[in-house]
Scaffold this active site. Sequence first.
Site, mmCIF file in Angstrom:
data_model
loop_
_atom_site.group_PDB
_atom_site.id
_atom_site.type_symbol
_atom_site.label_atom_id
_atom_site.label_comp_id
_atom_site.label_asym_id
_atom_site.label_seq_id
_atom_site.Cartn_x
_atom_site.Cartn_y
_atom_site.Cartn_z
ATOM 1 C CE LYS A 75 4.975 -2.882 -8.705
ATOM 2 N NZ LYS A 75 4.436 -3.206 -7.363
ATOM 3 C CG HIS A 93 7.079 -1.572 -2.757
ATOM 4 N ND1 HIS A 93 5.821 -1.863 -2.287
ATOM 5 C CD2 HIS A 93 6.975 -1.533 -4.113
ATOM 6 C CE1 HIS A 93 4.988 -2.010 -3.309
ATOM 7 N NE2 HIS A 93 5.652 -1.815 -4.418
ATOM 8 N NE ARG A 127 -11.333 4.767 2.481
ATOM 9 C CZ ARG A 127 -11.465 3.451 2.471
ATOM 10 N NH1 ARG A 127 -11.092 2.753 3.525
ATOM 11 N NH2 ARG A 127 -11.974 2.838 1.419
#
Length: 348
Positions: A75, A93, A127
């Site tokens: 994270k 992100h 993928r």
Amino acid sequence: MTHLWVRAEQRENEERVGLTPEGAAELIKAGLRVTVEQSSVRAIGIEGYKAAGCEIAPENSWPDAPANAIIFGLKELPEDGTPLSHLHIMFGHAFKGQPTGRILLDRFKAGGGTLYDLEYLVDETGRRVAAFGYWAGYAGAAVTLRCWMAQQNGGIAGTVGVFKSSDALVDDLHNALKGLDKSTLNALIIGALGRVGTGATDLLSTLDIPVTKWDMAETASGGPFPEVLDHTLFLNCILARPGTPVFVPESAKTDERQLSVIGDIACDPDSDFSPIKVYNRTTTWDEPALRVHDAPPLDVTAIDNLPSMLPVESSEDYAEQLLPSLLTLANLDSGVWARAETTFKEHL
């Protein structure tokens, strides 16, 4: 010698890790140097890493790691604005227009470092080589159901926490469902054929909750999708991209509907491509539900580290998927790492 430095997670409610002791032993056997930080929260204890031959470093000491070390976490890093000079592997992100993502990229630009974003480690077909999707879906469905149960009791969902296993989570939900009227309870899952949707379907099916499963074929028309409003629960399990249709428009708040809880498991509300338009921020472990309309109630749950509710199972699953790529870290100029670096440079 390639040096992988596994940092402690500094995000609240984050106990996962992307490398198990067994995986670390394989990396060392392959000639990599592996350092693992001590952690006060990691679900997998440090002793296994010691036994595997890893070097052990103090918790959160990664900023002082050797310049050639590749820093590996899951994270976000602390948002302290410091330049980032190392190579970092993590979920950034940062590539879909998120405001905080631009700040992160500016830190890499200032420090000269590189981000290998775990979401963008892909094979030749595009993928992803590793994903937490199944356990995100599993836990996300559980939280969505918790929000519905709270509504039936006249309230809003309270704090969620960590479970030792998926069996323990299911037992807890079974007990909480006792005495509630489930006659109108059903769910629509969009993205049902993917990893996230499969996990969500498995959780709800285990509890005998009817599930309508949609995927690309059912959403190819581009909407609108009134069927979403005809289900009690809606779970969004797709990764938003340019061209993703809107599944829940702003008008859903006041439209006639059976819908009472939206589980945005994909959880990207500040992305330009989000298909859920009734909310604009993530929710938290302490406050998992955001009430966006009162009468009748409509709650949204969107927790962005759901697999950490089941940290051991999700860590072991993810680490097994990622290990073959970690074994190629000595060749950053090819394969998944080269593709990830190209994506980073395009957004920098």
